[in-house]
Motif scaffolding. Sequence first.
Motif, mmCIF file in Angstrom:
data_model
loop_
_atom_site.group_PDB
_atom_site.id
_atom_site.type_symbol
_atom_site.label_atom_id
_atom_site.label_comp_id
_atom_site.label_asym_id
_atom_site.label_seq_id
_atom_site.Cartn_x
_atom_site.Cartn_y
_atom_site.Cartn_z
ATOM 1 N N LEU A 448 0.823 -1.209 0.000
ATOM 2 C CA LEU A 448 0.000 0.000 0.000
ATOM 3 C C LEU A 448 0.858 1.261 0.000
ATOM 4 O O LEU A 448 0.519 2.265 -0.638
ATOM 5 N N SER A 452 0.580 4.022 -2.926
ATOM 6 C CA SER A 452 0.150 5.391 -2.608
ATOM 7 C C SER A 452 1.060 6.431 -3.243
ATOM 8 O O SER A 452 0.650 7.583 -3.425
ATOM 9 N N LEU A 460 -6.182 3.021 -5.475
ATOM 10 C CA LEU A 460 -5.912 2.669 -4.078
ATOM 11 C C LEU A 460 -7.164 2.145 -3.384
ATOM 12 O O LEU A 460 -7.106 1.208 -2.586
ATOM 13 N N MET A 487 -6.276 7.672 -0.116
ATOM 14 C CA MET A 487 -7.417 7.152 -0.877
ATOM 15 C C MET A 487 -8.462 8.219 -1.163
ATOM 16 O O MET A 487 -9.352 8.014 -1.993
#
Length: 602
Positions: A448, A452, A460, A487
């Motif tokens: 993640l 990102s 995402l 996100m």
Amino acid sequence: MGIRHAGDVGQQRTILASSFVGCPRDMYQRYQDAMALVQKYGKPDLFLTMTCNGSWPEIHNELLPGQAPSDRPDLIARVFRSKFEEFKDDILNKYVLGKVTAYVYVIENQKRGLPHAHILLILDENDKLKTPDDYDSVVRAEIADKEIKPELYNVVVNHMIHGPCGSYNANCPCMKNGVCKKKFPKKFANVTTMGNDSYPIYQRRPPRPSDNGERTAIDNSWVVPYNPWLILKYNCHINVEICSSIISVKYLYKYVYKGPDRVSLEVRPAPNYDEIQQFVDARWVCAPEAVWKIFKFPMTRMYPSVERLQIHLPNKQQVTFYCYQSIPNVLSNERCARTMLTEFFRTNAENNGENRYIYSEFSQHYRWNRGPKNWTKRVGYNKVIGRIYTVSHLQGDLFYLRILLNHVRAPQSWDDISVIDGVKCSTFQLAAEQRGLLECDNSIRQCLAEASCTHMPSFLRRMFVSILVYCEPTGVRSLWNDFHVFMSEDYPSSTSTNSSYLINRLLRELNDLLSQHNRTISDYDLPSFNPGYEDSFAVPKIIQDKLSVSISHQDLISISALNRDQAFAFHAIIGTVERKENATYFVDGPGSTGKTFLYRAI
């Protein structure tokens, strides 16, 4: 509390009987019981198959003139059971093949009507077969010398020769796509060696040339592995295989519990019939199998026995009741609240944690009484293995409860499981995390973190949902706290925008994505959102997805470049849409005539 209606007494008995016979779910549970033996004692050491011999004197001497063994299924069933009981006594009590620690057997019936038994044996540690010399002491795969051992020679030739198939008999039942399914004939080998697959390579020495220099069709390459002592005594097909690898475990147990034979058939009531309606996939029950069950001979046996232990969340146990009982009376019945699990807690509480057993060990020392629904201490020596019913990780907290029950010793209540250092965890998942029973998800966090930096927020969000559904991460709230800002970066915002509005919108979109997998954010350790929270920028998701598709300048000016036929179709379709009419259009044309160009213009 789950409630199941059982109907009247007669109906309940019928359902139970029909569900027991060949029920796939029951076969699966028996397979899981057998695998519990592997977890306790290790892989099986020997796999035996004993098949009834229709030429046994005990059968032929009782036939009437003109009768064949197939005419007397009752005689076949009785004689085979008698032989098999003696066979079990030799194997399990007289230790012909070594001391047996655990075993499983299943009785099956061939379509041609002869019963056979599949037996899996787990030997005592001192009698394990570990070397090729040990294998040769139990199993042989060669034809005995006719001059030295004529009796053994005759039995092997009559009962332990496969086929022949292949070039000798292309129509043999074992042939599939021109190859023998059993991989006969086998390669010759001067000595027994450890195989690369589940079974060893048995000694199969090549035959000596005959006087005329020709080889016979039957040689050691066609011999099915056997034990000389067993086939001499019982004069029937008894295949003995050594399980030399753990790879064979799942296959062997699935083979033993593969279920009944089935047959496809059709019924034609008239010349004109519906092929689909008349096709029937039915179970095949031959006469000896029917007689076997009429006589109530056992179809399967396992030692040690396996106790299946119930598992459920608080007040979510299944309750069976009859149609004449009222729901309030059922719910108020204290006996309905008792289960194996709740009584496990109560027994530990009464003993003040004196017995430090986990749930699966409990049945080794206590016996479950189905009538009064309680546990009582076992008297004497009884070998029993406890197995908690399997739970999928998709079942949420029930899955983590099972993990806790496999590690927490002598819990006295539901709270006793979820309390860590005096603090009660809100879910069983958090309790499992606090006890260190779940692995760390550093790889997911790194994934993640990298995404990102390189991907858009919409990607995402979908990635986060995929991780929740398919990876079952342990620290969901921690992942949310670290990555929810990334996100929601593409949401319109200003200095006056309330952060709770952005979080609520993100949670709502994540919930929409999870709904595609039949999940919601309430299934995970995520903040709750307000469904009634008004979003002034809210756009239906289907329109959001459409607007997110970039349209090239060439597509925007393509309308003016349509030819006559394309323009006719374009205006007909667009006109129907503008008039809000219902219509279906089918655009047909050869390749490279501009169909895709028309689609992009529309």
